[in-house]
Write an enzyme that holds these catalytic residues in place. Structure first.
Site, PDB file in Angstrom:
ATOM      1  CB  CYS A 124      -5.327 -22.661  27.889  1.00  0.00           C
ATOM      2  SG  CYS A 124      -5.127 -24.428  28.251  1.00  0.00           S
ATOM      3  CB  CYS A 125      -6.371 -22.192  22.710  1.00  0.00           C
ATOM      4  SG  CYS A 125      -7.932 -22.971  23.208  1.00  0.00           S
ATOM      5  CB  CYS A 205      -9.051 -29.634  25.844  1.00  0.00           C
ATOM      6  SG  CYS A 205      -7.612 -29.442  24.772  1.00  0.00           S
ATOM      7  CB  CYS A 208     -12.624 -26.254  26.848  1.00  0.00           C
ATOM      8  SG  CYS A 208     -11.503 -25.311  27.919  1.00  0.00           S
ATOM      9  CB  CYS A 231      -8.645 -23.829  19.574  1.00  0.00           C
ATOM     10  SG  CYS A 231      -8.065 -24.341  17.948  1.00  0.00           S
TER      11      CYS A 231
END
Length: 239
Positions: A124-125, A205, A208, A231
């Site tokens: 995702c990062c 985000c 998280c 990240c």
């Protein structure tokens, strides 16, 4: 002639030599040196507009408010962070803030259900931060960030200047203390990130980021319960 004479991207000075020269220099002096080394057109500052971002942005604005600022709008940010970005742009007179988003085709292909943060936070990062930053930094030969040694973990030993692939990476706040950052906020009457008052010491985000309790490390609320602490934009070579 300055010892930090402007260099072309193909003839950048060695990061180790710049680090030696700038060890102990003030954050403003480090940013000024970065500017002289590569010139404004080749220099960018990357900011999350997070809980301590205003201090670095203030120092940069005092040196040159037209240095490009890259902001990664991941699609998962708090509305408060987006509002804070706009507040700081106006407060500090920042002239070139570029909000960079992930590619829609990448999101559709790799995160169609918007649940990748849960199943694979590193991936995702990568698609929301690492890849967009690599794209945004392509025109630049050096960049500035706000990491500090007192944040601990992988950040405890960061130099003032380091290599990032083909680029130079400047860490002007590497050696500052939390007290010095608080002093910058106080002197300039900088606004706090709206989420600080509700217990967020570090904001990324939404899925998280969580509040921290008294005595916890300031980044304890990031990726809580996981081994993940970064990240990826500071642990992978961007260029």
């Amino acid at each position: 002639m300055s010892q930090f004479a402007t260099s072309s991207p193909s003839a950048l000075p060695l990061a180790a030599e710049l680090d030696r020269q700038l060890r102990g220099a003030s954050p403003a002096a480090v940013i000024a040196a970065a500017l002289k080394t590569v010139g404004r057109e080749q220099l960018a500052l990357v900011s999350s507009f997070g809980t301590e971002s205003a201090a670095l942005l203030k120092v940069m604005a005092d040196v040159d408010p037209a240095i490009p600022v890259i902001f990664l709008d991941t699609g998962w940010l708090f509305e408060e962070t987006l509002a804070y970005r706009d507040t700081l742009i106006a407060t500090l007179g920042l002239r070139d803030v570029r909000s960079i988003k992930p590619l829609e085709e990448t999101l559709s292909r790799e995160d169609p259900d918007r649940d990748l943060w849960f199943s694979d936070p590193d991936a995702c990062c990568r698609i929301r931060k690492v890849e967009p930053l690599a794209r945004a930094l392509k025109p630049f030969s050096a960049w500035i960030n706000g990491r500090k040694r007192f944040q601990g973990g992988a950040r405890a030993e960061i130099p003032v200047v380091e290599e990032d692939g083909a680029r130079l990476k400047f860490n002007p706040f590497a050696d500052v203390s939390r007290e010095e950052i608080n002093a910058i906020y106080a002197r300039a009457k900088l606004p706090q990130h709206p989420l600080v008052a509700s217990g967020f010491l570090s904001v990324g985000c939404m899925p998280c980021s969580s509040r921290t309790t008294e005595g916890e490390d300031e980044r304890a609320g990031r990726w809580r319960g996981q081994a993940k602490t970064e990240c990826g934009i500071h642990t992978m070579k961007i260029s």
